[in-house]
Design a protein around this motif. Sequence first.
Motif, short mmCIF file in Angstrom:
data_model
loop_
_atom_site.label_atom_id
_atom_site.label_comp_id
_atom_site.label_asym_id
_atom_site.label_seq_id
_atom_site.Cartn_x
_atom_site.Cartn_y
_atom_site.Cartn_z
N SER A 1 -14.61 -8.59 10.94
CA SER A 1 -15.96 -8.01 10.86
C SER A 1 -16.93 -8.77 11.76
N ASP A 2 -16.86 -10.08 11.75
CA ASP A 2 -17.74 -10.90 12.59
C ASP A 2 -17.47 -10.66 14.07
N LEU A 3 -16.20 -10.64 14.45
CA LEU A 3 -15.83 -10.42 15.85
C LEU A 3 -16.22 -9.02 16.31
N ALA A 4 -16.04 -8.04 15.44
CA ALA A 4 -16.42 -6.66 15.79
C ALA A 4 -17.93 -6.55 15.96
N ALA A 5 -18.69 -7.22 15.11
CA ALA A 5 -20.16 -7.19 15.23
C ALA A 5 -20.60 -7.80 16.57
N LEU A 6 -19.96 -8.87 16.98
CA LEU A 6 -20.27 -9.46 18.30
C LEU A 6 -19.93 -8.48 19.42
N ASP A 7 -18.80 -7.80 19.29
CA ASP A 7 -18.39 -6.84 20.30
C ASP A 7 -19.38 -5.68 20.38
N VAL A 8 -19.85 -5.20 19.24
CA VAL A 8 -20.83 -4.12 19.21
C VAL A 8 -22.12 -4.58 19.90
N ASP A 9 -22.54 -5.79 19.63
CA ASP A 9 -23.74 -6.33 20.31
C ASP A 9 -23.54 -6.35 21.83
N ARG A 10 -22.37 -6.75 22.27
CA ARG A 10 -22.07 -6.77 23.71
C ARG A 10 -22.07 -5.36 24.28
N MET A 11 -21.54 -4.40 23.51
CA MET A 11 -21.56 -3.00 23.95
C MET A 11 -22.98 -2.53 24.17
N ARG A 12 -23.84 -2.80 23.20
CA ARG A 12 -25.23 -2.36 23.29
C ARG A 12 -25.96 -2.97 24.49
N ASP A 13 -25.60 -4.22 24.81
CA ASP A 13 -26.29 -4.95 25.87
C ASP A 13 -25.62 -4.83 27.24
N ALA A 14 -24.51 -4.12 27.32
CA ALA A 14 -23.75 -4.05 28.57
C ALA A 14 -24.59 -3.42 29.69
N GLU A 15 -24.62 -4.08 30.82
CA GLU A 15 -25.41 -3.60 31.97
C GLU A 15 -25.00 -2.21 32.42
N ASP A 16 -23.70 -1.95 32.42
CA ASP A 16 -23.24 -0.66 32.91
C ASP A 16 -22.99 0.34 31.78
N GLY A 17 -23.50 0.04 30.59
CA GLY A 17 -23.47 0.99 29.50
C GLY A 17 -22.36 0.75 28.49
N ALA A 18 -22.61 1.25 27.29
CA ALA A 18 -21.69 1.06 26.18
C ALA A 18 -20.34 1.74 26.43
N ALA A 19 -20.35 2.93 27.03
CA ALA A 19 -19.09 3.66 27.25
C ALA A 19 -18.18 2.92 28.22
N ARG A 20 -18.74 2.49 29.33
CA ARG A 20 -17.93 1.74 30.30
C ARG A 20 -17.44 0.43 29.69
N TYR A 21 -18.31 -0.25 28.96
CA TYR A 21 -17.92 -1.51 28.31
C TYR A 21 -16.75 -1.25 27.37
N PHE A 22 -16.87 -0.22 26.51
CA PHE A 22 -15.83 0.05 25.52
C PHE A 22 -14.49 0.32 26.19
N VAL A 23 -14.49 1.19 27.20
CA VAL A 23 -13.22 1.53 27.85
C VAL A 23 -12.65 0.31 28.60
N ARG A 24 -13.51 -0.38 29.32
CA ARG A 24 -13.05 -1.55 30.08
C ARG A 24 -12.43 -2.60 29.18
N ASN A 25 -12.95 -2.74 27.99
CA ASN A 25 -12.48 -3.77 27.06
C ASN A 25 -11.49 -3.25 26.04
N SER A 26 -10.91 -2.10 26.31
CA SER A 26 -9.94 -1.50 25.38
C SER A 26 -8.50 -1.81 25.73
N GLN A 27 -8.29 -2.76 26.59
CA GLN A 27 -6.92 -3.17 26.89
C GLN A 27 -6.60 -4.42 26.09
N TYR A 28 -5.45 -4.44 25.47
CA TYR A 28 -5.03 -5.59 24.69
C TYR A 28 -4.83 -6.77 25.62
N VAL A 29 -5.56 -7.86 25.37
CA VAL A 29 -5.43 -9.05 26.20
C VAL A 29 -5.11 -10.29 25.38
#
Length: 182
Positions: A59-87
């Motif tokens: 829950s804590d890690l997901a909340a941080l990720d959501v904050d990063r999505m909201r603040d992403a320079e190139d938008g939440a959609a691009r952030y979400f897709v770009r960060n959807s690869q298992y690393v």
Amino acid sequence: MASARDRVLDSFVAIVCEEGERPATLDAVAARAGVSKGGLLYHFGSKAALVEGLCERLSDLAALDVDRMRDAEDGAARYFVRNSQYVGSELDLALLAASRLQQAGYDEAGRTLDETEDAWLVTLVDALGDVPTAQAVKLLGDGLYHQASLGAASQTSPKPSTIDMEALLTVVDRVIATKPGR
């Protein structure tokens, strides 16, 4: 150095991800964490408490990720897709462990996964302005994650992706550009 509590939780996550839920006994977790069983029990009084700790971490890690999505320079959609690869990140491992625990019947893990998925979708809806477009972007990211995490789960290390991320992000841009009301 990580605290004993974090080492215990990291060890629990690692065992669940690598071997499954059943081998993640209190003894095995304590041994992998390099603490006594009493030390483990001081932080987590039971396996259910370990599951609860993992769910809190997710829950804590997901909340941080959501904050990063909201603040992403190139938008939440691009952030979400770009960060959807298992690393193999801490978030990825928490998601994988929670998925395995859900499959083993731990309802709390399932609820936490649902809350995480809902938070990502709500963030995309807020950013994009409509549900169908947000769902399309979310499903695209989910598909990338699913493909990559299955490979990671069956191997000792994730194989390099063959996805052309820039081309895929161009598709995301087209989907967003053609949403209703544009």
